[in-house]
Design an enzyme around this catalytic site. Structure first.
Site, mmCIF file in Angstrom:
data_model
loop_
_atom_site.group_PDB
_atom_site.id
_atom_site.type_symbol
_atom_site.label_atom_id
_atom_site.label_comp_id
_atom_site.label_asym_id
_atom_site.label_seq_id
_atom_site.Cartn_x
_atom_site.Cartn_y
_atom_site.Cartn_z
ATOM 1 C CE LYS A 146 -29.916 -9.891 -19.088
ATOM 2 N NZ LYS A 146 -29.293 -10.423 -20.291
ATOM 3 C CD GLU A 162 -22.084 -18.930 -30.906
ATOM 4 O OE1 GLU A 162 -22.912 -19.861 -30.932
ATOM 5 O OE2 GLU A 162 -22.087 -18.055 -30.023
ATOM 6 N NE ARG A 219 -22.089 -24.466 -28.391
ATOM 7 C CZ ARG A 219 -23.070 -23.997 -27.649
ATOM 8 N NH1 ARG A 219 -23.938 -23.153 -28.158
ATOM 9 N NH2 ARG A 219 -23.189 -24.367 -26.401
HETATM 10 C C1 TPP Z 1 -22.550 -20.178 -27.356
HETATM 11 C C2 TPP Z 1 -22.608 -18.855 -26.658
HETATM 12 N N1 TPP Z 1 -22.613 -17.726 -27.395
HETATM 13 C C3 TPP Z 1 -22.667 -16.531 -26.774
HETATM 14 C C4 TPP Z 1 -22.724 -16.451 -25.413
HETATM 15 C C5 TPP Z 1 -22.693 -15.111 -24.723
HETATM 16 N N2 TPP Z 1 -23.912 -14.882 -23.929
HETATM 17 C C6 TPP Z 1 -23.936 -15.022 -22.596
HETATM 18 S S1 TPP Z 1 -25.418 -14.707 -21.945
HETATM 19 C C7 TPP Z 1 -26.063 -14.359 -23.448
HETATM 20 C C8 TPP Z 1 -27.488 -13.958 -23.563
HETATM 21 C C9 TPP Z 1 -28.394 -15.014 -23.061
HETATM 22 O O1 TPP Z 1 -29.706 -14.568 -23.170
HETATM 23 P P1 TPP Z 1 -30.842 -15.347 -22.431
HETATM 24 O O2 TPP Z 1 -30.643 -16.790 -22.585
HETATM 25 O O3 TPP Z 1 -32.140 -14.804 -22.891
HETATM 26 O O4 TPP Z 1 -30.605 -15.005 -20.901
HETATM 27 P P2 TPP Z 1 -30.817 -13.592 -20.169
HETATM 28 O O5 TPP Z 1 -29.435 -13.022 -20.009
HETATM 29 O O6 TPP Z 1 -31.704 -12.740 -20.999
HETATM 30 O O7 TPP Z 1 -31.443 -13.958 -18.883
HETATM 31 C C10 TPP Z 1 -25.108 -14.477 -24.450
HETATM 32 C C11 TPP Z 1 -25.310 -14.184 -25.860
HETATM 33 C C12 TPP Z 1 -22.699 -17.661 -24.686
HETATM 34 N N3 TPP Z 1 -22.709 -17.671 -23.350
HETATM 35 N N4 TPP Z 1 -22.658 -18.827 -25.326
#
Ligand code: TPP
Length: 639
Positions: free
Chosen positions: A288, A377, A405
């Site tokens: 990342k 969630e 959710r």
């Molecule tokens: C249902 C939900 N909960 C929380 C989030 C907040 N959120 C946005 S990006 C993220 C992390 C995603 O991680 P990953 O899928 O590994 O992608 P990366 O950012 O590491 O590329 C979170 C928790 C969200 N978008 N949707």
């Protein structure tokens, strides 16, 4: 195509142009794309590390697959900046996340390349599977369907539900797992350990290389491809004996792990995978923030850092001339630590937002009593319910939008059993640049319909502290939801002792005449500003901060309805079913026929992204909108 290095990206207006490049030019293109993202996000802000991490994946996917006919679905979508830039939005990318500009997430109405609207995580596999099964139904068997999902998003239950279905679907689905070991904060849970294990296991990787060598032959063997595939599968089976594979056990062909930054290798692999029918998963390992050293080093901070100096990596911070009010989230974090120190029943729960919610403060101070449960969630709520059955007091912090959710869990697992869970709903109301997928628009409406649940909103940070304090007192024996917005409110004196707030009791903030403004939560501050604007005009409304939409302060409401013939309600939530609706219900139930109620809040339409102030203005509940509503009501009185 012969194009000078440094100029490749300028010529790419669609994946068609990209496909004209020699494969040898893709490394250069990836560098240019990465630099373009750095140049833009440093000046205009937005999500950062995730898009840098998938630059090579993005280039390789659009190079190999026939998008938009082949359907590419991004999970969450905060990593899709490269995708937007390569699919005709390079020259408008500077409008990303601004009012009326490009959305920060893929959006169907924005481009035919955005196959599915996203923002909330873990939906990509379900959506892509739906598309794949639709193609099969239409006998369109050549079409490819690709879901790109991060290891963080993979922790969400719906991703597992989708894989469970995909494994028996015999559909043309490719899941690209972008494994960077990060969610916004470091990823958590057993799946993360499993992915790390599979990535670093020597035996596994040795057999995997053999599998790949065989796979390379698939396209050459044409009609005999099936035979080769069966060899591949046998090898995979022997691999399973040495190392069981979660995805294979779900009937998904597993490939990888591969280096997600080697664009040429990715092209090669995607070409091979195109020829392999059925549901399959490619495990890519990426970093990342790749290519921007500060972002690689502090990946949480650089998830969405705001504007920064791209040369020094210094993040621009507003110069403060006067002491600033703390953010609501920090007040939540600090107060929770405070309360947990005096009440050892208190626990903290966050689904993957330790930094965003400031739950990280409790995680640091009392780690054994704070849980990041992943992007889960539903689990966060039911897990909290379980804790509550044992006399513990869970403070379950979930952004208003993500709580959508877990609605059934709130009703079925918490409220039906009347369990004392404290829901702290951050980012309530219109959130700004993240836009409609993230606006916390609906929680007042969806929470106030549930029996047993107390629904509160503090007008400022001291009120948040006091509500959090009140929630854990022995006299409060019901679930309670406390909603507060993103950002800052009113200056706070941390030394002021906690004060118990009487459940279901509102308060008068300003004593005026003729008209009453009734507010719920932080928007009461805009009402105060409106009152200041109205004073020179000789208009003096009263202001009541109702604090609770459930139970409503009926005693106070009777007083208000007996005194005022004109009432304006203000809320940072949907008008349908919200706070204003609760007041109208009260009015109808008690036959206050002569009173006029004007409701201000979010209308029944999708509110796009932009600065919160622009959005409040659009919805007419900024201070000017409130002042105007009061003036209109005054006219009603005198005409
Ligand atoms: C249902 C939900 N909960 C929380 C989030 C907040 N959120 C946005 S990006 C993220 C992390 C995603 O991680 P990953 O899928 O590994 O992608 P990366 O950012 O590491 O590329 C979170 C928790 C969200 N978008 N949707």
């Amino acid at each position: 195509m012969l194009i000078a290095p440094g100029d490749l990206l300028k010529k790419i207006n669609s994946p068609e142009d990209l496909k004209q490049l020699d494969q040898a030019q893709l490394v250069q293109l990836s560098q240019e794309l990465r630099q373009f993202i750095i140049d833009h996000v440093s000046v205009y802000g937005g999500h950062f590390g995730a898009s840098l991490g998938v630059v090579e994946l993005t280039v390789a996917l659009h190079y190999v697959f026939n998008t938009p006919k082949d359907l590419l679905v991004w999970d969450v979508g905060h990593q899709a900046y490269g995708h937007k830039i390569l699919t005709g939005r390079r020259d408008t990318f500077h409008t990303n996340r601004t009012y009326k500009g490009l959305s920060g997430f893929p959006k169907r109405s924005e481009s035919e390349f955005d196959t599915f609207g996203v923002g909330h995580s873990s939906t990509s596999i379900s959506a892509a599977l739906g598309m794949a099964i639709a193609s099969k139904y239409k006998n369109d068997l050549s079409r490819q369907h690709i879901a790109v999902i991060g290891d963080g998003a993979m922790t969400g239950g719906i991703a597992f539900e989708a894989m469970n279905h995909a494994g028996v679907s015999n559909s043309n689905l490719l899941i690209v797992l972008n494994d960077n070991c990060m969610s916004i904060d470091p990823n958590v849970g057993a799946l993360k350990d499993y992915l790390t294990d599979i990535t670093t296991s020597h035996t596994y990787n040795k057999i995997k290389d053999e599998v790949w060598n065989m796979l390379g032959k698939v396209s050459k063997f044409g009609v005999n491809a099936r035979e080769i595939i069966s060899h591949v599968e046998n090898s995979i089976k022997s691999m399973l004996l040495s190392h069981s594979n979660l995805f294979e056990s779900l009937n998904l062909r597993y490939f990888g792990p591969v280096d997600g930054h080697d664009v040429n290798h990715l092209v090669h692999i995607f070409r091979d995978l195109k020829d392999i029918p059925g549901p399959k998963i490619l495990h890519c390992v990426t970093v990342k923030g790749k290519g921007f050293i500060q972002a690689e080093k502090d990946q949480t901070k650089w998830h969405a850092p705001g504007k920064f100096d791209k040369l020094t990596g210094e993040i621009h911070i507003k110069v403060k001339n006067a002491p600033e009010p703390p953010k609501y989230q920090h007040v939540f974090g600090k107060t929770l630590v405070d309360l947990a120190k005096t009440n050892d029943a208190i626990m903290g729960i966050t689904p993957a937002m330790p930094t965003g919610s400031s739950m990280n403060m409790l995680m640091k101070e009392i780690p054994e009593r704070a849980f990041d449960v992943g992007i889960a969630e539903q689990h966060a709520v039911t897990f909290s319910a379980g804790l509550a059955t044992q006399g513990l007091i869970p403070y379950c912090n979930i952004y208003s939008t993500f709580m959508q959710r877990a609605y059934d869990q709130v009703i079925h697992d918490v409220c039906l059993q009347d369990l004392k869970v404290v829901f702290c709903m951050d980012r309530a109301g219109l959130v700004g640049a993240d836009g409609p997928t993230h606006h916390g628009a609906y929680d007042i409406a969806y929470m106030r319909t549930i029996p047993n649940l107390i629904v509160a909103a503090p007008m400022n940070e001291s009120e948040l502290r006091n509500l959090m304090y009140t929630a854990q007192l022995p006299g409060v024996n019901h679930p309670i939801s406390i909603r507060y917005p993103r950002g800052q409110g009113v200056l706070l004196d941390w030394e002021t002792p906690y004060e118990e707030i009487h459940i279901g009791k509102g308060r008068r903030i300003v004593k005026g005449d003729e008209i009453a403004i009734l507010s719920f939560g932080h928007v009461g501050n805009y009402a105060l500003e409106a009152i200041d604007m109205l004073e020179p005009k000789g208009i003096f409304p009263s202001l009541y901060d109702m604090r609770f939409v459930k139970p409503l302060d009926e005693e106070l409401l009777h007083e208000i309805f007996s005194k005022y013939k004109n009432i304006v309600t203000v809320e940072d939530g949907t008008l349908i079913g919200g706070f204003g609706s609760a007041i109208l219900e009260f009015m109808a139930d008690h036959d206050y026929k002569k009173t006029t109620v004007k409701r201000l809040g979010i209308p029944d339409k999708i509110i796009d992204h932009g600065e919160p102030s622009q959005l409040y203005k659009e919805c007419r509940y900024d201070s000017e909108g409130i002042a105007k509503a009061v003036i209109d009501s005054v006219e009603i009185i005198y005409t």
